[in-house]
Design a protein around this motif. Structure first.
Motif, mmCIF file in Angstrom:
data_model
loop_
_atom_site.group_PDB
_atom_site.id
_atom_site.type_symbol
_atom_site.label_atom_id
_atom_site.label_comp_id
_atom_site.label_asym_id
_atom_site.label_seq_id
_atom_site.Cartn_x
_atom_site.Cartn_y
_atom_site.Cartn_z
ATOM 1 N N ALA A 1 0.826 -1.206 0.000
ATOM 2 C CA ALA A 1 0.000 0.000 0.000
ATOM 3 C C ALA A 1 0.860 1.256 0.000
ATOM 4 C CB ALA A 1 -0.934 -0.015 1.211
ATOM 5 N N ALA A 2 2.073 1.145 0.550
ATOM 6 C CA ALA A 2 2.988 2.292 0.593
ATOM 7 C C ALA A 2 3.817 2.420 -0.680
ATOM 8 C CB ALA A 2 3.910 2.171 1.807
ATOM 9 N N GLY A 3 3.640 1.489 -1.614
ATOM 10 C CA GLY A 3 4.344 1.579 -2.889
ATOM 11 C C GLY A 3 5.636 0.792 -2.968
ATOM 12 N N ALA A 4 5.966 0.013 -1.941
ATOM 13 C CA ALA A 4 7.185 -0.795 -1.991
ATOM 14 C C ALA A 4 6.999 -1.954 -2.967
ATOM 15 C CB ALA A 4 7.523 -1.329 -0.601
ATOM 16 N N LYS A 5 8.027 -2.239 -3.761
ATOM 17 C CA LYS A 5 7.949 -3.300 -4.751
ATOM 18 C C LYS A 5 8.585 -4.592 -4.224
ATOM 19 C CE LYS A 5 10.012 -1.456 -8.274
ATOM 20 N NZ LYS A 5 10.462 -1.309 -9.688
ATOM 21 N N GLU A 6 7.883 -5.681 -4.452
ATOM 22 C CA GLU A 6 8.414 -6.982 -4.071
ATOM 23 C C GLU A 6 9.782 -7.238 -4.694
ATOM 24 O OE1 GLU A 6 7.635 -11.749 -4.845
ATOM 25 O OE2 GLU A 6 6.091 -10.298 -5.426
ATOM 26 N N SER A 7 9.925 -6.893 -5.977
ATOM 27 C CA SER A 7 11.182 -7.173 -6.679
ATOM 28 C C SER A 7 12.372 -6.499 -5.999
ATOM 29 C CB SER A 7 11.090 -6.719 -8.132
ATOM 30 O OG SER A 7 10.777 -5.334 -8.215
ATOM 31 N N GLY B 1 7.011 -13.018 3.438
ATOM 32 C CA GLY B 1 5.978 -12.235 4.120
ATOM 33 C C GLY B 1 4.949 -11.759 3.123
ATOM 34 N N PHE B 2 3.956 -11.021 3.621
ATOM 35 C CA PHE B 2 2.857 -10.548 2.785
ATOM 36 C C PHE B 2 2.960 -9.043 2.549
ATOM 37 C CE2 PHE B 2 1.182 -14.638 3.756
ATOM 38 C CZ PHE B 2 0.247 -14.924 2.771
ATOM 39 N N MET B 3 3.104 -8.676 1.291
ATOM 40 C CA MET B 3 3.129 -7.267 0.922
ATOM 41 C C MET B 3 1.760 -6.619 1.139
ATOM 42 S SD MET B 3 6.243 -6.748 -0.091
ATOM 43 C CE MET B 3 6.196 -5.214 -1.024
ATOM 44 N N SER B 4 0.719 -7.416 1.159
ATOM 45 C CA SER B 4 -0.638 -6.902 1.333
ATOM 46 C C SER B 4 -0.963 -6.580 2.785
ATOM 47 C CB SER B 4 -1.651 -7.920 0.798
ATOM 48 O OG SER B 4 -1.379 -9.227 1.287
ATOM 49 N N CYS B 5 -0.126 -7.013 3.710
ATOM 50 C CA CYS B 5 -0.278 -6.668 5.128
ATOM 51 C C CYS B 5 0.629 -5.465 5.403
ATOM 52 C CB CYS B 5 0.108 -7.855 6.007
ATOM 53 S SG CYS B 5 0.124 -7.505 7.776
ATOM 54 N N SER B 6 0.023 -4.325 5.686
ATOM 55 C CA SER B 6 0.800 -3.081 5.825
ATOM 56 C C SER B 6 1.886 -3.193 6.883
ATOM 57 C CB SER B 6 -0.140 -1.916 6.151
ATOM 58 O OG SER B 6 -1.053 -1.703 5.106
ATOM 59 N N GLU B 7 1.549 -3.802 8.004
ATOM 60 C CA GLU B 7 2.524 -3.924 9.090
ATOM 61 C C GLU B 7 3.705 -4.783 8.670
ATOM 62 O OE1 GLU B 7 2.780 -5.756 13.640
ATOM 63 O OE2 GLU B 7 0.838 -5.496 12.659
ATOM 64 N N GLU B 8 3.416 -5.914 8.025
ATOM 65 C CA GLU B 8 4.494 -6.797 7.609
ATOM 66 C C GLU B 8 5.288 -6.193 6.455
ATOM 67 O OE1 GLU B 8 4.836 -11.364 8.019
ATOM 68 O OE2 GLU B 8 3.565 -10.984 6.271
ATOM 69 N N ALA B 9 4.605 -5.529 5.536
ATOM 70 C CA ALA B 9 5.283 -4.893 4.411
ATOM 71 C C ALA B 9 6.264 -3.827 4.888
ATOM 72 C CB ALA B 9 4.267 -4.288 3.453
ATOM 73 N N GLU B 10 5.902 -3.116 5.934
ATOM 74 C CA GLU B 10 6.804 -2.102 6.492
ATOM 75 C C GLU B 10 8.062 -2.747 7.039
ATOM 76 O OE1 GLU B 10 6.778 1.556 9.772
ATOM 77 O OE2 GLU B 10 4.968 0.370 9.415
ATOM 78 N N ARG B 11 7.896 -3.867 7.732
ATOM 79 C CA ARG B 11 9.063 -4.575 8.248
ATOM 80 C C ARG B 11 9.926 -5.114 7.109
ATOM 81 N NH1 ARG B 11 5.386 -6.819 11.950
ATOM 82 N NH2 ARG B 11 5.428 -8.822 10.860
ATOM 83 N N LEU B 12 9.267 -5.689 6.098
ATOM 84 C CA LEU B 12 10.001 -6.246 4.967
ATOM 85 C C LEU B 12 10.813 -5.189 4.227
ATOM 86 C CD1 LEU B 12 7.219 -8.615 3.578
ATOM 87 C CD2 LEU B 12 9.430 -9.357 4.495
ATOM 88 N N SER B 13 10.388 -3.950 4.308
ATOM 89 C CA SER B 13 11.081 -2.854 3.631
ATOM 90 C C SER B 13 12.264 -2.331 4.427
ATOM 91 C CB SER B 13 10.109 -1.703 3.347
ATOM 92 O OG SER B 13 9.060 -2.119 2.488
ATOM 93 N N SER B 14 12.411 -2.774 5.672
ATOM 94 C CA SER B 14 13.477 -2.258 6.525
ATOM 95 C C SER B 14 14.766 -3.054 6.372
ATOM 96 C CB SER B 14 13.044 -2.280 7.996
ATOM 97 O OG SER B 14 13.020 -3.602 8.496
ATOM 98 N N TYR B 15 15.884 -2.364 6.465
ATOM 99 C CA TYR B 15 17.204 -2.990 6.344
ATOM 100 C C TYR B 15 17.378 -4.097 7.379
ATOM 101 C CZ TYR B 15 22.304 -3.396 6.401
ATOM 102 O OH TYR B 15 23.585 -3.884 6.356
ATOM 103 N N GLU B 16 16.991 -3.818 8.617
ATOM 104 C CA GLU B 16 17.214 -4.756 9.708
ATOM 105 C C GLU B 16 16.444 -6.053 9.497
ATOM 106 O OE1 GLU B 16 16.319 -1.617 10.049
ATOM 107 O OE2 GLU B 16 18.107 -0.689 10.923
ATOM 108 N N TYR B 17 15.194 -5.947 9.061
ATOM 109 C CA TYR B 17 14.372 -7.142 8.870
ATOM 110 C C TYR B 17 14.874 -7.944 7.676
ATOM 111 C CZ TYR B 17 10.043 -9.857 9.401
ATOM 112 O OH TYR B 17 9.112 -10.855 9.630
#
Length: 244
Positions: A71-77, A207-223
């Motif tokens: 939802a925030a525009g982060a791309k899976e690729s 993880g799921f890009m469709s889950c905003s909370e998880e997508a935010e974590r997936l976008s972080s360097y640490e995660y």
């Protein structure tokens, strides 16, 4: 200089400033290895051991094929590639031979023509041409509902694939998300890469890009680094079991 920490041997080539980031990578991996492999000295994989397997890291999608979009525009690729590059850096310092099916945001469409099937066939060619390959294809999931979350690993029908998937899934749950109730399962035949390879291979939906909370974590360097650590530690565990 070699440093031994609870049975894990780490080789530092240089302490120059330009290598600081790589040193941080390997220190982070040591922590994960110490946690994942318990306390028995003989249960630790040794960095730099003589491994016969080559780890093929396949960052799913790329280029004009962005995969799932949050939802925030982060791309899976982009996330897939960042995890793969972190995993490659960790593998390099643990003596694991690696091959990447892509190392940049590309999809082979530079000539103006893009075929998803041909892109996948090109990846399969890379995998099948790698001696003693073990495949980890890195992806992210999506679902119509934003409440669905959690990593899930699917495995090919080839020998060793189910074992590798179970190791990664167990480590995802125990080290990343203890509330995750998912288990590893066979990959659908519709997934061309896992249905076509000849070597052990898994597809890791991290993880799921469709889950905003998880997508935010997936976008972080640490995660992303945590996921990369788990993938490499799981490969070491799988390789250790095979050579024991």
């Amino acid at each position: 200089m070699n440093i031994v920490i609870n049975g894990v041997i780490v080789v530092f080539i240089s302490f120059k400033l330009k290598n600081l980031l790589k040193i941080v990578f390997i220190i982070a991996l040591i922590v994960v290895l110490l946690v994942i492999f318990g306390t028995k000295e003989d249960s630790y994989p040794v960095a730099g051991r003589n491994m016969t397997c080559t780890l093929v890291l396949d960052p799913g999608h790329g280029g004009i094929d962005g995969g799932a979009i949050s939802a925030a525009g982060a791309k899976e690729s982009d996330i897939n590639l960042k995890i793969a590059l972190k995993a490659e850096a960790l593998a390099d310092f643990t003596g694991i031979k690696t091959v990447l099916t892509r190392s940049t945001d590309t999809d082979g469409s530079e000539n103006g023509h893009y075929s998803e099937r041909q892109n996948l066939l090109n990846r399969i060619d890379i995998i099948d041409s790698t001696d003693n390959a073990v495949l980890i294809s890195i992806h992210q999931n999506e679902y119509p509902s934003d409440i669905v979350r959690g990593a899930e690993v699917m495995y090919a029908e080839t020998s060793g694939s189910q074992e590798l998937a179970a190791i990664i899934q167990d480590n995802f749950v125990s080290k990343l998300d203890p509330e995750n109730r998912r288990v590893s399962r066979p990959a659908p035949e519709s997934l061309l890469v896992t249905s076509s390879i000849k070597c052990p291979g898994v597809l890791a939906e991290c993880g799921f890009m469709s889950c905003s909370e998880e997508a935010e974590r997936l976008s972080s360097y640490e995660y992303q680094l945590k996921i990369a650590e788990i993938l490499i530690a799981s490969f070491l565990q799988f390789s250790s079991d095979k050579t024991a």
